[in-house]
Design a protein around this motif. Structure first.
Motif, mmCIF file in Angstrom:
data_model
loop_
_atom_site.group_PDB
_atom_site.id
_atom_site.type_symbol
_atom_site.label_atom_id
_atom_site.label_comp_id
_atom_site.label_asym_id
_atom_site.label_seq_id
_atom_site.Cartn_x
_atom_site.Cartn_y
_atom_site.Cartn_z
ATOM 1 N N ARG A 65 0.829 -1.194 0.000
ATOM 2 C CA ARG A 65 0.000 0.000 0.000
ATOM 3 C C ARG A 65 0.873 1.257 0.000
ATOM 4 O O ARG A 65 1.768 1.396 0.817
ATOM 5 C CB ARG A 65 -0.875 -0.002 1.245
ATOM 6 N N PHE A 66 0.613 2.166 -0.918
ATOM 7 C CA PHE A 66 1.303 3.452 -0.944
ATOM 8 C C PHE A 66 0.270 4.548 -0.766
ATOM 9 O O PHE A 66 -0.786 4.526 -1.399
ATOM 10 C CB PHE A 66 2.031 3.643 -2.282
ATOM 11 N N SER A 99 -7.078 0.658 -6.916
ATOM 12 C CA SER A 99 -7.700 1.533 -5.933
ATOM 13 C C SER A 99 -8.180 0.674 -4.768
ATOM 14 O O SER A 99 -8.742 -0.393 -4.973
ATOM 15 C CB SER A 99 -8.885 2.247 -6.571
ATOM 16 N N PRO A 100 -7.991 1.130 -3.536
ATOM 17 C CA PRO A 100 -8.429 0.333 -2.389
ATOM 18 C C PRO A 100 -9.901 0.551 -2.041
ATOM 19 O O PRO A 100 -10.377 0.025 -1.048
ATOM 20 C CB PRO A 100 -7.549 0.870 -1.258
ATOM 21 N N ILE A 101 -10.609 1.319 -2.859
ATOM 22 C CA ILE A 101 -11.993 1.634 -2.511
ATOM 23 C C ILE A 101 -12.921 0.498 -2.949
ATOM 24 O O ILE A 101 -13.076 0.224 -4.135
ATOM 25 C CB ILE A 101 -12.451 2.922 -3.227
ATOM 26 N N CYS A 107 -15.738 1.227 1.420
ATOM 27 C CA CYS A 107 -14.740 1.083 2.485
ATOM 28 C C CYS A 107 -13.368 0.831 1.858
ATOM 29 O O CYS A 107 -13.251 0.640 0.654
ATOM 30 C CB CYS A 107 -15.118 -0.065 3.412
ATOM 31 N N THR A 108 -12.333 0.807 2.697
ATOM 32 C CA THR A 108 -10.982 0.610 2.194
ATOM 33 C C THR A 108 -10.592 -0.861 2.348
ATOM 34 O O THR A 108 -10.661 -1.398 3.452
ATOM 35 C CB THR A 108 -10.002 1.516 2.966
ATOM 36 N N VAL A 109 -10.205 -1.484 1.247
ATOM 37 C CA VAL A 109 -9.862 -2.910 1.319
ATOM 38 C C VAL A 109 -8.400 -3.082 1.707
ATOM 39 O O VAL A 109 -7.573 -2.203 1.517
ATOM 40 C CB VAL A 109 -10.137 -3.653 -0.007
ATOM 41 N N ASN A 110 -8.115 -4.258 2.260
ATOM 42 C CA ASN A 110 -6.787 -4.598 2.716
ATOM 43 C C ASN A 110 -6.320 -5.856 2.028
ATOM 44 O O ASN A 110 -7.128 -6.729 1.728
ATOM 45 C CB ASN A 110 -6.870 -4.903 4.211
ATOM 46 N N PHE A 121 -7.837 -9.484 -1.615
ATOM 47 C CA PHE A 121 -8.163 -8.219 -0.978
ATOM 48 C C PHE A 121 -9.447 -8.437 -0.192
ATOM 49 O O PHE A 121 -10.365 -9.114 -0.666
ATOM 50 C CB PHE A 121 -8.368 -7.128 -2.026
ATOM 51 N N PHE A 122 -9.467 -7.846 0.999
ATOM 52 C CA PHE A 122 -10.589 -8.095 1.898
ATOM 53 C C PHE A 122 -11.176 -6.781 2.381
ATOM 54 O O PHE A 122 -10.461 -5.860 2.757
ATOM 55 C CB PHE A 122 -10.079 -8.903 3.094
#
Ligand code: FES
Lengths: 169, 151
Positions: A65-66, A99-101, A107-110, A121-122
């Motif tokens: 993640r950046f 994109s983490p969206i 929400c932001t995925v991890n 990705f969760f």
């Protein structure tokens, strides 16, 4: 010192102010042109600005993640919006910046956060999942794959632009 | 989601997915201790807005619950519990309070929602990098605490 000497006549005053405004306007027109001529690579296809996010040498095959910031203007004011991207190199060595969206409700995925489903990705909100390339896993709430950032590489740096739905990017 | 017209549209459409309210508890005072109260409150708002950004699809960040430090604790608790019951009745089953004000700790058993107490951080004498590190660490702690309440 007489007062007279320092008085600015109405005509002079108008002259000053008009050059002042004219000067501003000229600067306003010239500056963006100069920037565009100097840095064409920093503009994405849509004309959106690309921002430096990472050193290419730091990018591995494991998503990392950046975080970065972009300027946004909304109806009320201009501000800097924090953004992030999950970046890795795929099997062909090509850079992928997701994109983490979450495409469900934002929400932001991890990456790799759910022990029961490694290497995905969760999304912690309603347990949405995506495979490494961003494809949504059927049976979880998201209906679309994660957006991909448009990107460019210049002088060993990764620049990211707008995140676009897959298929369009 | 935030308390904005746009986000309320989404809330109305996706109600079944949104089950959590987050309320910052912000103390007010203009006498002694004002500065500490204000900076504690700022920290709470900074963290809660970052958490809203990351978990916006499930939680609603409400406008702060503000109170004068001179207000009787029992009156405050009653007011807050009243907010909480209204929210729960509307389907927000989890109500999370976030504060830097230790006064709440003692009353925790009386509260209808869950209390998340942030540590007091003396930001004034810290350099930027260290500050950012603390904000980052505290955010991820709180984030994980919220997520673990959900499961
Ligand atoms: S917001 Fe990601 S699963 Fe609902």
């Amino acid at each position: 010192m007489s007062e007279k000497k320092h008085r600015v006549s109405r005509r002079q005053f108008l002259n000053y102010t008009l050059t002042g405004v004219g000067g501003f306007m000229a600067a306003g027109i010239l500056m963006p042109m100069a920037r565009f001529a100097l840095d064409p690579i920093l503009k994405g296809e849509a004309g959106a600005e690309l921002v430096p996010v990472a050193q290419v040498k730091d990018i591995t095959t494991e998503p990392q993640r950046f975080d970065f910031k972009v300027k946004v203007k909304d109806a009320w004011y201009e501000s800097e919006e924090p953004k992030s991207a999950w970046v890795y190199k795929d099997d062909k060595g090509e850079i992928v910046a997701l994109s983490p969206i979450c495409k469900h409700l934002g929400c932001t995925v991890n990456w790799n956060a759910d022990k029961a489903h490694p290497n995905q990705f969760f999304c912690p909100c309603h347990y949405g999942r995506y495979t490494k390339d961003g494809t949504n896993v059927p049976g979880t709430p998201p209906m679309h794959p994660l957006d991909r950032y448009e990107y460019k590489v210049k002088d060993g740096k990764l620049y990211l632009g707008k995140a676009k739905p897959r298929g369009e990017a | 989601m935030k308390w904005t017209a746009n986000d309320v549209d989404m809330y109305e459409k996706e109600r079944q997915y949104i089950d959590t309210a987050v309320i910052p508890l912000i103390p007010l005072t203009l006498s002694e201790g004002a500065k500490a109260a204000v900076s504690g409150g700022e920290f709470v708002q900074l963290l809660t807005s970052e958490i809203e950004r990351q978990l916006k699809g499930r939680l609603f960040l409400l406008p702060p619950f503000a109170y004068f430090t001179a207000e009787e604790q029992s009156a405050r608790t009653e007011r807050l519990n009243d907010w909480t019951s209204q929210l729960k009745e509307s389907g927000l089953h989890h109500v999370f309070y976030v504060t830097g004000d230790r006064a709440w700790k003692e009353y925790e058993p009386d509260l209808l929602g869950e209390l998340f107490l942030l540590p007091v951080v003396p930001f004034e004498h810290m350099d930027e990098a260290y500050k950012r590190q603390i904000v980052h660490d505290q955010t991820s702690k709180l984030l994980n605490a919220f997520i673990s309440r959900w499961t």
